[in-house]
Design a protein around this motif. Structure first.
Motif, PDB file in Angstrom:
ATOM      1  N   VAL A 250     -56.120 -17.564 -59.734  1.00 14.53           N
ATOM      2  CA  VAL A 250     -57.256 -18.185 -60.439  1.00 14.53           C
ATOM      3  C   VAL A 250     -57.494 -17.679 -61.852  1.00 14.53           C
ATOM      4  N   TYR A 251     -57.678 -18.518 -62.800  1.00 13.32           N
ATOM      5  CA  TYR A 251     -57.638 -17.949 -64.431  1.00 13.32           C
ATOM      6  C   TYR A 251     -59.190 -18.681 -64.744  1.00 13.32           C
ATOM      7  N   GLU A 252     -59.698 -17.612 -65.443  1.00 11.91           N
ATOM      8  CA  GLU A 252     -60.936 -18.062 -66.166  1.00 11.91           C
ATOM      9  C   GLU A 252     -60.449 -18.437 -67.572  1.00 11.91           C
ATOM     10  N   THR A 253     -60.982 -19.581 -68.133  1.00 11.23           N
ATOM     11  CA  THR A 253     -59.952 -20.247 -69.282  1.00 11.23           C
ATOM     12  C   THR A 253     -61.080 -20.462 -70.543  1.00 11.23           C
ATOM     13  N   GLU A 254     -60.643 -20.431 -71.494  1.00 12.00           N
ATOM     14  CA  GLU A 254     -61.113 -20.741 -72.729  1.00 12.00           C
ATOM     15  C   GLU A 254     -61.351 -22.516 -72.911  1.00 12.00           C
ATOM     16  N   PRO A 255     -62.494 -23.261 -72.831  1.00 13.69           N
ATOM     17  CA  PRO A 255     -62.104 -24.546 -72.959  1.00 13.69           C
ATOM     18  C   PRO A 255     -61.375 -24.825 -74.197  1.00 13.69           C
ATOM     19  N   VAL A 256     -60.631 -26.114 -74.060  1.00 13.53           N
ATOM     20  CA  VAL A 256     -59.521 -26.472 -74.956  1.00 13.53           C
ATOM     21  C   VAL A 256     -60.101 -28.032 -75.061  1.00 13.53           C
ATOM     22  N   GLY A 257     -60.372 -28.294 -76.339  1.00  8.83           N
ATOM     23  CA  GLY A 257     -60.908 -29.659 -76.848  1.00  8.83           C
ATOM     24  C   GLY A 257     -62.245 -29.966 -76.404  1.00  8.83           C
ATOM     25  N   GLY A 258     -62.874 -31.093 -76.730  1.00 11.33           N
ATOM     26  CA  GLY A 258     -64.181 -31.705 -76.317  1.00 11.33           C
ATOM     27  C   GLY A 258     -65.070 -30.707 -76.994  1.00 11.33           C
TER      28      GLY A 258
ATOM     29  N   ALA B  80     -52.476 -22.794 -72.535  1.00  8.20           N
ATOM     30  CA  ALA B  80     -52.343 -21.762 -71.738  1.00  8.20           C
ATOM     31  C   ALA B  80     -52.799 -21.967 -70.339  1.00  8.20           C
ATOM     32  N   PHE B  81     -54.060 -22.837 -70.313  1.00 11.31           N
ATOM     33  CA  PHE B  81     -54.633 -22.837 -68.655  1.00 11.31           C
ATOM     34  C   PHE B  81     -53.638 -23.568 -67.763  1.00 11.31           C
ATOM     35  N   VAL B  82     -52.768 -24.344 -68.388  1.00  9.04           N
ATOM     36  CA  VAL B  82     -51.701 -24.838 -67.415  1.00  9.04           C
ATOM     37  C   VAL B  82     -50.381 -24.000 -67.240  1.00  9.04           C
ATOM     38  N   LEU B  83     -49.799 -23.602 -68.384  1.00 13.46           N
ATOM     39  CA  LEU B  83     -48.848 -22.719 -68.219  1.00 13.46           C
ATOM     40  C   LEU B  83     -48.676 -21.371 -67.471  1.00 13.46           C
ATOM     41  N   ALA B  84     -49.908 -20.572 -67.852  1.00 15.34           N
ATOM     42  CA  ALA B  84     -49.850 -19.247 -67.111  1.00 15.34           C
ATOM     43  C   ALA B  84     -49.954 -19.363 -65.424  1.00 15.34           C
ATOM     44  N   PRO B  85     -50.718 -20.405 -64.941  1.00 11.74           N
ATOM     45  CA  PRO B  85     -50.530 -20.467 -63.480  1.00 11.74           C
ATOM     46  C   PRO B  85     -49.448 -21.178 -63.141  1.00 11.74           C
ATOM     47  N   LEU B  86     -48.808 -22.310 -64.072  1.00 13.98           N
ATOM     48  CA  LEU B  86     -47.671 -22.916 -63.604  1.00 13.98           C
ATOM     49  C   LEU B  86     -46.347 -21.725 -63.499  1.00 13.98           C
TER      50      LEU B  86
ATOM     51  N   THR C  61     -52.295 -22.983 -76.368  1.00 12.03           N
ATOM     52  CA  THR C  61     -53.646 -23.002 -76.924  1.00 12.03           C
ATOM     53  C   THR C  61     -54.512 -22.510 -75.862  1.00 12.03           C
ATOM     54  N   GLY C  62     -55.472 -21.644 -76.059  1.00 12.84           N
ATOM     55  CA  GLY C  62     -56.704 -21.175 -75.362  1.00 12.84           C
ATOM     56  C   GLY C  62     -56.448 -19.763 -74.603  1.00 12.84           C
ATOM     57  N   ARG C  63     -57.411 -19.017 -74.770  1.00 11.02           N
ATOM     58  CA  ARG C  63     -57.204 -17.660 -73.993  1.00 11.02           C
ATOM     59  C   ARG C  63     -57.301 -18.066 -72.380  1.00 11.02           C
TER      60      ARG C  63
END
Ligand code: GSY
Length: 150
Positions: free
Chosen positions: A36-44, A118-124, A141-143
């Motif tokens: 599980v990753y805590e992630t910075e919101p991307v977009g919106g 990054a919120f997809v690629l790190a866990p993938l 994109t995104g920490r």
């Protein structure tokens, strides 16, 4: 049976419990779950941080049936479609299905934005490093910060 990867994210309510319930509902089709990753919101709009993870499935569902399942999981989590890219109790995206390429307006597979998030690629990368471009950490994109497992 076909291997598929779903991306799950939540930034409203009890985020961890929402993810746990969604994964439990996927049941015996789940092969593996990333950290599980805590992630910075991307977009919106400005919104709170997400918890994100990726699930590997072994499924006999057709892509459109899998999409319906994702939408039912979101509805069960009480998701209200208020604002595009706005905060949500649960988002479930089809990222990848082995052997499937789809360009339909409502079903684009692989997910068109997964390669830059990054919120997809790190866990993938934990589950299927062969799907993730080398050096993705430099361009995505995104920490993100791994906080544990479900
Ligand atoms: O596309 C998934 C929903 N979403 C997310 C998300 O899951 N995580 C992060 N960090 N940002 C996001 N922006 C959107 S939209």
């Amino acid at each position: 049976m076909t291997r598929a990867f779903l991306g799950l994210g939540s930034n409203l309510g009890d985020r961890e419990e929402t993810l746990r319930e969604a994964v439990a509902t996927l049941g015996s089709t789940v092969r593996r779950v990333s950290g599980v990753y805590e992630t910075e919101p991307v977009g919106g709009p400005a919104q709170g941080p997400y918890l994100n993870l990726v699930v590997e499935l072994d499924t006999d569902l057709e892509p459109r049936q899998l999409l319906g399942l994702c939408q039912r999981l979101e509805a069960a989590a009480g998701r209200v479609r208020a604002e595009r890219w706005g905060p949500r109790t649960l988002d479930v995206d089809i990222l990848w299905i082995d052997g499937v390429e789809s360009d339909a307006a409502d079903l684009t597979v692989p997910h068109p934005r997964m390669w830059e998030r990054a919120f997809v690629l790190a866990p993938l990368a934990e589950l299927a490093p062969e799907l993730v471009p080398p050096g993705w950490e430099d361009g995505a994109t995104g920490r993100v910060h791994r906080v544990g497992v479900l």
